[in-house]
Write an enzyme that holds these catalytic residues in place. Sequence first.
Site, PDB file in Angstrom:
ATOM      1  N   LYS A  55      -3.770 -10.107  -7.429  1.00  0.00           N
ATOM      2  CA  LYS A  55      -5.020 -10.318  -6.697  1.00  0.00           C
ATOM      3  C   LYS A  55      -6.154  -9.464  -7.277  1.00  0.00           C
ATOM      4  CE  LYS A  55      -5.725  -8.338  -2.731  1.00  0.00           C
ATOM      5  NZ  LYS A  55      -5.678  -7.818  -1.361  1.00  0.00           N
ATOM      6  N   LYS A 101     -10.547  -4.074  -5.602  1.00  0.00           N
ATOM      7  CA  LYS A 101     -11.525  -3.055  -6.006  1.00  0.00           C
ATOM      8  C   LYS A 101     -10.854  -1.797  -6.543  1.00  0.00           C
ATOM      9  CE  LYS A 101     -12.897  -3.055  -1.294  1.00  0.00           C
ATOM     10  NZ  LYS A 101     -13.849  -2.829  -0.239  1.00  0.00           N
ATOM     11  N   LYS A 149       0.828  -1.211   0.000  1.00  0.00           N
ATOM     12  CA  LYS A 149       0.000   0.000   0.000  1.00  0.00           C
ATOM     13  C   LYS A 149       0.858   1.255   0.000  1.00  0.00           C
ATOM     14  CE  LYS A 149      -4.266  -1.967   1.639  1.00  0.00           C
ATOM     15  NZ  LYS A 149      -5.298  -2.089   2.654  1.00  0.00           N
TER      16      LYS A 149
HETATM   17  P1  TYM Z   1     -10.468  -6.104   3.061  1.00  0.00           P
HETATM   18  O1  TYM Z   1     -11.570  -5.120   3.197  1.00  0.00           O
HETATM   19  O2  TYM Z   1      -9.274  -5.763   2.237  1.00  0.00           O
HETATM   20  O3  TYM Z   1     -11.017  -7.462   2.524  1.00  0.00           O
HETATM   21  C1  TYM Z   1     -12.138  -8.086   3.124  1.00  0.00           C
HETATM   22  C2  TYM Z   1     -12.020  -9.594   3.008  1.00  0.00           C
HETATM   23  O4  TYM Z   1     -11.983  -9.992   1.647  1.00  0.00           O
HETATM   24  C3  TYM Z   1     -10.854 -10.850   1.430  1.00  0.00           C
HETATM   25  N1  TYM Z   1     -10.357 -10.615   0.062  1.00  0.00           N
HETATM   26  C4  TYM Z   1     -10.117 -11.596  -0.829  1.00  0.00           C
HETATM   27  N2  TYM Z   1     -10.238 -12.922  -0.732  1.00  0.00           N
HETATM   28  C5  TYM Z   1      -9.926 -13.654  -1.840  1.00  0.00           C
HETATM   29  N3  TYM Z   1      -9.490 -13.111  -2.993  1.00  0.00           N
HETATM   30  C6  TYM Z   1      -9.350 -11.773  -3.125  1.00  0.00           C
HETATM   31  N4  TYM Z   1      -8.941 -11.245  -4.275  1.00  0.00           N
HETATM   32  C7  TYM Z   1      -9.676 -10.950  -1.999  1.00  0.00           C
HETATM   33  N5  TYM Z   1      -9.648  -9.592  -1.788  1.00  0.00           N
HETATM   34  C8  TYM Z   1     -10.076  -9.417  -0.515  1.00  0.00           C
HETATM   35  C9  TYM Z   1      -9.844 -10.421   2.490  1.00  0.00           C
HETATM   36  O5  TYM Z   1      -8.927 -11.449   2.766  1.00  0.00           O
HETATM   37  C10 TYM Z   1     -10.750 -10.127   3.675  1.00  0.00           C
HETATM   38  O6  TYM Z   1     -11.064 -11.298   4.394  1.00  0.00           O
HETATM   39  N6  TYM Z   1      -7.919  -5.762   7.220  1.00  0.00           N
HETATM   40  C11 TYM Z   1      -9.132  -6.333   6.686  1.00  0.00           C
HETATM   41  C12 TYM Z   1     -10.382  -5.835   7.385  1.00  0.00           C
HETATM   42  C13 TYM Z   1     -10.358  -6.046   8.857  1.00  0.00           C
HETATM   43  C14 TYM Z   1     -10.521  -7.276   9.526  1.00  0.00           C
HETATM   44  C15 TYM Z   1     -10.447  -6.961  10.935  1.00  0.00           C
HETATM   45  C16 TYM Z   1     -10.703  -8.594   9.105  1.00  0.00           C
HETATM   46  C17 TYM Z   1     -10.212  -5.075   9.797  1.00  0.00           C
HETATM   47  N7  TYM Z   1     -10.262  -5.632  11.045  1.00  0.00           N
HETATM   48  C18 TYM Z   1     -10.574  -7.975  11.889  1.00  0.00           C
HETATM   49  C19 TYM Z   1     -10.821  -9.591  10.071  1.00  0.00           C
HETATM   50  C20 TYM Z   1     -10.743  -9.279  11.459  1.00  0.00           C
HETATM   51  C21 TYM Z   1      -9.215  -5.910   5.252  1.00  0.00           C
HETATM   52  O7  TYM Z   1      -8.655  -4.937   4.858  1.00  0.00           O
HETATM   53  O8  TYM Z   1     -10.020  -6.600   4.514  1.00  0.00           O
END
Ligand code: TYM
Length: 336
Positions: free
Chosen positions: A200, A203, A118
Amino acid sequence: MIGDKKILYSGMQATGTLTLGNYLGALKNWVSLSGDEEECERFYGIMDLHSLTLRQNPSEFRKNARSLYALYVAAGLDPEKNCIYYQSHVSAHTELCWILDCFTYMGELNRMTQFKDKSAKHADNINAGLYTYPVLMAADILLYQTDLVPVGEDQKQHVEICRDIAVRFNNIYGDVFTIPEPYIRKEGARIMSLQEPDRKMSKSDENPNAAVMLLDDTDTIIRKFKRAVTDSGSEVRYDPAEKAGVSNLMDIYGAVCKKTRDEVEKEFDGKGYKDFKFAVGEAVANELAPLRQRYAELLADKSYLDLRIKENAEKARYFANKTLRKVQKKIGLTIL
Ligand code: TYM
């Protein structure tokens, strides 16, 4: 654990709409883990504080957070059985985050691959929030005495640092935190871009054909799969090194239709890429159509979501504050 119930905890950032990667890597698994009500408590956060590491337009941001809430529910998470709440409604998250900051080493944070990725992407805004992002995530998870964290593959490192922080804290103060385990399903754990299958699905991809969005209509979904990059061969076979595009499509199809890679290979034996891509597009479109409809209904009924948001914030606060008080006492803060 809460009493004799296992705790599941996860969440997503409240930025823009979700991709098929978010859905197959996380949301769909949350829904499939919804069966055993008596045995589990589930908390799913709208991670609006995490989203602040990028500049947000205030009115768009508010809209996106609500849209994310509606998407969770539309995908099948009942907000009366799953505690879906906004992270910013529970101030214990940021309070515990500060305490845990003081138990986290910079060396550990320097190793986080998402921070490196990032920072490279947003070189003009490498803020301290981006750096300590995993500590806020650790606070999210630990506040609820979480046993399982269902996430996609890219969050594994963040769950690991959360475990390290919790073990370090427990070693000093006794058994304060439950040590959480990541829950990563093989199918859908890492959905790749449809245009550059070695990256990956995300969005923030600038190429609109790279990611399928959950609110894309059927024609758009089918078109995006039709244009998906494959290779010059014609055989539907799982081989991520040689056939990254096809293997990604096989994973998507397998995750949506709940089929193994072998089963997918057999189903498309002797069929070409054209038929295969159409079948994947159709399966995804059929899966997402009811979600889109439910989403529209939910957004039209303002009072239903408002009530759930309020009730669940209270529930989350109750559990989170219990852990926070325990932590404050253990470390010697004066409790009023
Ligand atoms: P975020 O918002 O980036 O993504 C949310 C969830 O989607 C999964 N994900 C994917 N899985 C498979 N293939 C992909 N291309 C893909 N892109 C995203 C991510 O692995 C995630 O599970 N840091 C976290 C949010 C968060 C969180 C937490 C999660 C904040 N606090 C506590 C669990 C527990 C995040 O940025 O997810």
